[in-house]
Motif scaffolding. Structure first.
Motif, PDB file in Angstrom:
ATOM      1  N   ALA A 141       0.818  -1.217   0.000  1.00 27.11           N
ATOM      2  CA  ALA A 141       0.000   0.000   0.000  1.00 27.11           C
ATOM      3  C   ALA A 141       0.848   1.261   0.000  1.00 27.11           C
ATOM      4  CB  ALA A 141      -0.932   0.000   1.215  1.00 27.11           C
ATOM      5  N   ARG A 142       2.136   1.153   0.328  1.00 27.47           N
ATOM      6  CA  ARG A 142       3.028   2.324   0.302  1.00 27.47           C
ATOM      7  C   ARG A 142       3.252   2.875  -1.105  1.00 27.47           C
ATOM      8  NH1 ARG A 142       5.502  -0.216   4.658  1.00 27.47           N
ATOM      9  NH2 ARG A 142       6.334   1.169   6.297  1.00 27.47           N
ATOM     10  N   SER A 143       3.078   2.044  -2.106  1.00 22.98           N
ATOM     11  CA  SER A 143       3.443   2.421  -3.460  1.00 22.98           C
ATOM     12  C   SER A 143       2.755   3.714  -3.871  1.00 22.98           C
ATOM     13  CB  SER A 143       3.055   1.293  -4.424  1.00 22.98           C
ATOM     14  OG  SER A 143       3.470   1.599  -5.725  1.00 22.98           O
ATOM     15  N   GLY A 144       3.566   4.724  -4.205  1.00 24.43           N
ATOM     16  CA  GLY A 144       3.062   6.030  -4.571  1.00 24.43           C
ATOM     17  C   GLY A 144       3.027   7.026  -3.434  1.00 24.43           C
ATOM     18  N   GLU A 185      -8.037  -6.934  -5.972  1.00 26.64           N
ATOM     19  CA  GLU A 185      -9.443  -6.680  -5.669  1.00 26.64           C
ATOM     20  C   GLU A 185      -9.636  -5.511  -4.716  1.00 26.64           C
ATOM     21  OE1 GLU A 185     -12.021  -8.432  -7.079  1.00 26.64           O
ATOM     22  OE2 GLU A 185     -10.414  -9.253  -8.322  1.00 26.64           O
ATOM     23  N   ILE A 186      -8.538  -4.895  -4.302  1.00 28.16           N
ATOM     24  CA  ILE A 186      -8.608  -3.790  -3.342  1.00 28.16           C
ATOM     25  C   ILE A 186      -7.852  -2.592  -3.897  1.00 28.16           C
ATOM     26  CG2 ILE A 186      -8.030  -3.013  -1.008  1.00 28.16           C
ATOM     27  CD1 ILE A 186      -8.296  -5.860  -0.041  1.00 28.16           C
ATOM     28  N   GLN A 187      -8.470  -1.419  -3.795  1.00 28.37           N
ATOM     29  CA  GLN A 187      -7.866  -0.178  -4.261  1.00 28.37           C
ATOM     30  C   GLN A 187      -7.280   0.579  -3.065  1.00 28.37           C
ATOM     31  OE1 GLN A 187     -10.630   2.851  -5.555  1.00 28.37           O
ATOM     32  NE2 GLN A 187      -9.334   3.382  -7.285  1.00 28.37           N
ATOM     33  N   VAL A 188      -6.048   1.075  -3.213  1.00 29.25           N
ATOM     34  CA  VAL A 188      -5.408   1.865  -2.164  1.00 29.25           C
ATOM     35  C   VAL A 188      -5.719   3.338  -2.403  1.00 29.25           C
ATOM     36  CG1 VAL A 188      -3.247   2.467  -1.029  1.00 29.25           C
ATOM     37  CG2 VAL A 188      -3.553   0.170  -1.953  1.00 29.25           C
ATOM     38  N   LEU A 189      -6.340   3.976  -1.410  1.00 23.00           N
ATOM     39  CA  LEU A 189      -6.708   5.384  -1.528  1.00 23.00           C
ATOM     40  C   LEU A 189      -5.720   6.295  -0.816  1.00 23.00           C
ATOM     41  CD1 LEU A 189     -10.534   4.963  -0.894  1.00 23.00           C
ATOM     42  CD2 LEU A 189      -9.315   4.962  -3.080  1.00 23.00           C
ATOM     43  N   ASN A 190      -5.199   5.828   0.301  1.00 23.48           N
ATOM     44  CA  ASN A 190      -4.243   6.642   1.068  1.00 23.48           C
ATOM     45  C   ASN A 190      -3.579   5.761   2.118  1.00 23.48           C
ATOM     46  OD1 ASN A 190      -2.839   8.919   1.925  1.00 23.48           O
ATOM     47  ND2 ASN A 190      -4.384   9.471   3.427  1.00 23.48           N
ATOM     48  N   THR A 191      -2.368   6.099   2.479  1.00 20.74           N
ATOM     49  CA  THR A 191      -1.693   5.433   3.590  1.00 20.74           C
ATOM     50  C   THR A 191      -0.753   6.419   4.248  1.00 20.74           C
ATOM     51  OG1 THR A 191      -0.432   3.459   4.254  1.00 20.74           O
ATOM     52  CG2 THR A 191       0.219   4.522   2.200  1.00 20.74           C
ATOM     53  N   ARG A 192      -0.621   6.319   5.552  1.00 21.00           N
ATOM     54  CA  ARG A 192       0.163   7.295   6.304  1.00 21.00           C
ATOM     55  C   ARG A 192       0.635   6.680   7.613  1.00 21.00           C
ATOM     56  NH1 ARG A 192      -5.148   7.957   6.760  1.00 21.00           N
ATOM     57  NH2 ARG A 192      -6.094   8.427   8.775  1.00 21.00           N
ATOM     58  N   LYS A 193       1.692   7.273   8.152  1.00 15.80           N
ATOM     59  CA  LYS A 193       2.185   6.863   9.469  1.00 15.80           C
ATOM     60  C   LYS A 193       1.395   7.556  10.560  1.00 15.80           C
ATOM     61  CE  LYS A 193       6.487   8.054   8.832  1.00 15.80           C
ATOM     62  NZ  LYS A 193       7.937   8.228   9.100  1.00 15.80           N
ATOM     63  N   GLY A 194       1.249   6.880  11.684  1.00 19.24           N
ATOM     64  CA  GLY A 194       0.620   7.478  12.848  1.00 19.24           C
ATOM     65  C   GLY A 194       1.652   8.079  13.780  1.00 19.24           C
ATOM     66  N   HIS A 221       4.090  -3.458   7.203  1.00 19.71           N
ATOM     67  CA  HIS A 221       3.533  -3.354   5.859  1.00 19.71           C
ATOM     68  C   HIS A 221       2.043  -3.664   5.818  1.00 19.71           C
ATOM     69  CE1 HIS A 221       7.655  -3.133   4.466  1.00 19.71           C
ATOM     70  NE2 HIS A 221       7.918  -4.305   5.032  1.00 19.71           N
ATOM     71  N   CYS A 222       1.390  -3.078   4.829  1.00 19.25           N
ATOM     72  CA  CYS A 222       0.009  -3.389   4.491  1.00 19.25           C
ATOM     73  C   CYS A 222      -0.001  -3.804   3.020  1.00 19.25           C
ATOM     74  CB  CYS A 222      -0.890  -2.181   4.725  1.00 19.25           C
ATOM     75  SG  CYS A 222      -2.603  -2.414   4.173  1.00 19.25           S
ATOM     76  N   PHE A 223      -0.386  -5.058   2.768  1.00 18.57           N
ATOM     77  CA  PHE A 223      -0.426  -5.582   1.401  1.00 18.57           C
ATOM     78  C   PHE A 223      -1.877  -5.831   0.980  1.00 18.57           C
ATOM     79  CE2 PHE A 223       3.642  -7.145   3.120  1.00 18.57           C
ATOM     80  CZ  PHE A 223       4.534  -6.668   2.182  1.00 18.57           C
ATOM     81  N   VAL A 224      -2.156  -5.631  -0.291  1.00 17.54           N
ATOM     82  CA  VAL A 224      -3.484  -5.922  -0.839  1.00 17.54           C
ATOM     83  C   VAL A 224      -3.321  -6.587  -2.195  1.00 17.54           C
ATOM     84  CG1 VAL A 224      -4.586  -3.988   0.365  1.00 17.54           C
ATOM     85  CG2 VAL A 224      -3.635  -3.631  -1.923  1.00 17.54           C
ATOM     86  N   ASN A 225      -4.376  -7.302  -2.609  1.00 15.26           N
ATOM     87  CA  ASN A 225      -4.346  -7.868  -3.958  1.00 15.26           C
ATOM     88  C   ASN A 225      -5.130  -6.978  -4.909  1.00 15.26           C
ATOM     89  OD1 ASN A 225      -7.003  -8.412  -3.326  1.00 15.26           O
ATOM     90  ND2 ASN A 225      -6.884 -10.611  -3.709  1.00 15.26           N
TER      91      ASN A 225
END
Length: 420
Positions: A363-366, A392-401, A386-390
């Motif tokens: 999910a980090r990609s981009g 069938e799932i769209q990544v909209l945003n990812t961030r550190k807490g 890491h957070c991985f998806v196949n």
């Protein structure tokens, strides 16, 4: 040695491919070249050859100077000067040796003086070597450990570049650029726009995922609990959950009523967990596998916490855990989410093999590399959560807490589970 060291690197890379003949040589060069494939492999071999050549010449020059410093105390200057003129040495080295002979006071170069004169050169050469050794991580756990610090190697190469530019050392500027290019090629693609990242499509189900390694010794419970309530995730995965943390996490049941705990892993959800696979991963392959049923889809979830590869045995176990996860998720056609503390970075050859075999994307990609550990030492921080998806799932945003008292920073990822 100038030819032997690059040849040895190529030989090890070829062995890793398991191929023979011309195809093995091409594959070996592509492995060494990383993102630059064949051209990058040739570039790496030439760069290593140049660095080795400099090191050998520098060592030989140093030995020759030391020898003439000692001989000057026992023999006449005229005799030594005549001898130096006859030797098949480079003109600059002959000048150095003659200077040593004519100035008969032996000057001892201390370690501090050596580092002052040559420390940056040695440092940049060392960073190049470490950058290359990381590509051979599948052979030995120590080599794999060198693959995780690409960001630090890049920063070191940039420092060296500006240092040599200030000193006007053209050859060493080139060496610094080799270090920069080797590591920038591995880091930059994580910041490039990803076609999978876009505005949410109408036929997707929004899903927010929070994950965090809590650290067994951490007692700052309120920081984590407040952060979870602020984010209100649909799914929350926690690692290193001990007795005290289990009690604290139970207070989240009002917003995350469904939960499963196994070993040091806890999975909480605002949606019913329709199925939990208690015995899907054995004690050496720690993890939790569950499912959430939507009206249109069934979401598979894997939460993992792999071994820390600080020995040959633990290195093997971690790799086995990754293989088990890949074997499980690769055949799945339904939306699949894999999260956790994997104790492996984006640049390890074993990580790349896992992603390829599992058909997952990070999910980090981009969004960038976002280092998460160790939170207490940002200069050495690397991305191992890491957070991985196949597909069938769209990544909209990812961030550190924020820092929640652990040695890991949390990750929050906004997803869209595709309906069609």
């Amino acid at each position: 040695m100038t030819v032997t060291i690059p040849a040895l690197l190529l030989f090890l890379s070829i062995q890793a491919t398991g191929k023979t003949g011309n195809s093995a040589i091409l594959s070996g060069l592509q492995n060494l070249g990383g993102p630059f494939k064949l051209v990058g492999g040739l570039f790496v071999l030439v760069g290593v050859g140049l660095v080795v050549n400099w090191v050998i010449n520098y060592c030989l020059d140093t030995v020759a100077i030391k020898i003439y410093q000692k001989r000057r105390q026992l023999e006449t200057a005229d005799k030594l000067l005549t001898e130096i003129d006859r030797l098949p040495l480079s003109y600059p080295l002959k000048i150095q040796l003659k200077w040593v002979v004519l100035h008969n006071e032996t000057q001892k170069l201390t370690e501090l003086q050596f580092l002052g004169r040559h420390g940056v050169k040695v440092g940049v050469c060392g960073l190049i070597l470490l950058s290359i050794l990381g590509y051979l991580g599948q052979f030995f756990y120590l080599l794999d450990l060198t693959s995780h610090f690409k960001l630090q190697y890049l920063i070191g190469g940039i420092i060296g570049f500006f240092y040599f530019a200030f000193k006007r050392r053209k050859s060493w500027i080139i060496v610094s650029l080799i270090c920069i290019v080797l590591n920038l090629a591995e880091i930059a693609p994580w910041y490039w726009p990803n076609p999978a990242i876009a505005t949410p499509v109408q036929s997707s189900i929004p899903l927010k995922v929070l994950q965090s390694n809590l650290l067994f010794q951490n007692k700052q419970y309120e920081k984590l609990l407040s952060f979870v309530r602020q984010e209100t995730p649909d799914i929350a995965a926690f690692m290193e959950v001990k007795t005290e943390w289990k009690e604290q996490l139970e207070t989240l049941r009002d917003i995350l009523p469904y939960a499963v705990l196994k070993g040091d892993i806890a999975l909480y959800s605002s949606l019913p967990l329709t199925r939990v696979y208690e015995n899907s991963l054995d004690s050496q392959k720690r993890g939790v596998i569950a499912q959430i049923s939507f009206p249109e889809k069934v979401l598979s979830i894997v939460v993992a916490h792999t071994n820390i590869p600080l020995s040959k045995n633990l290195f093997k176990k971690r790799n086995q855990q990754l293989e088990a996860i890949a074997d499980y998720v690769a055949p799945l056609n339904n939306p699949t989410l894999v999260v956790g503390d994997f104790n492996i970075s984006l640049w390890s050859p074993i990580y790349k093999k896992f992603v390829k075999n599992s058909n997952l994307k990070n999910a980090r990609s981009g969004f960038g590399i976002m280092p998460t550990w160790p939170s207490l030492n940002p200069l050495l921080s690397i991305p191992i959560d890491h957070c991985f998806v196949n597909r069938e799932i769209q990544v909209l945003n990812t961030r550190k807490g924020p820092n929640i008292g652990s040695d890991h920073l949390p990750l929050v990822t906004d997803l869209g589970v595709l309906k069609e």
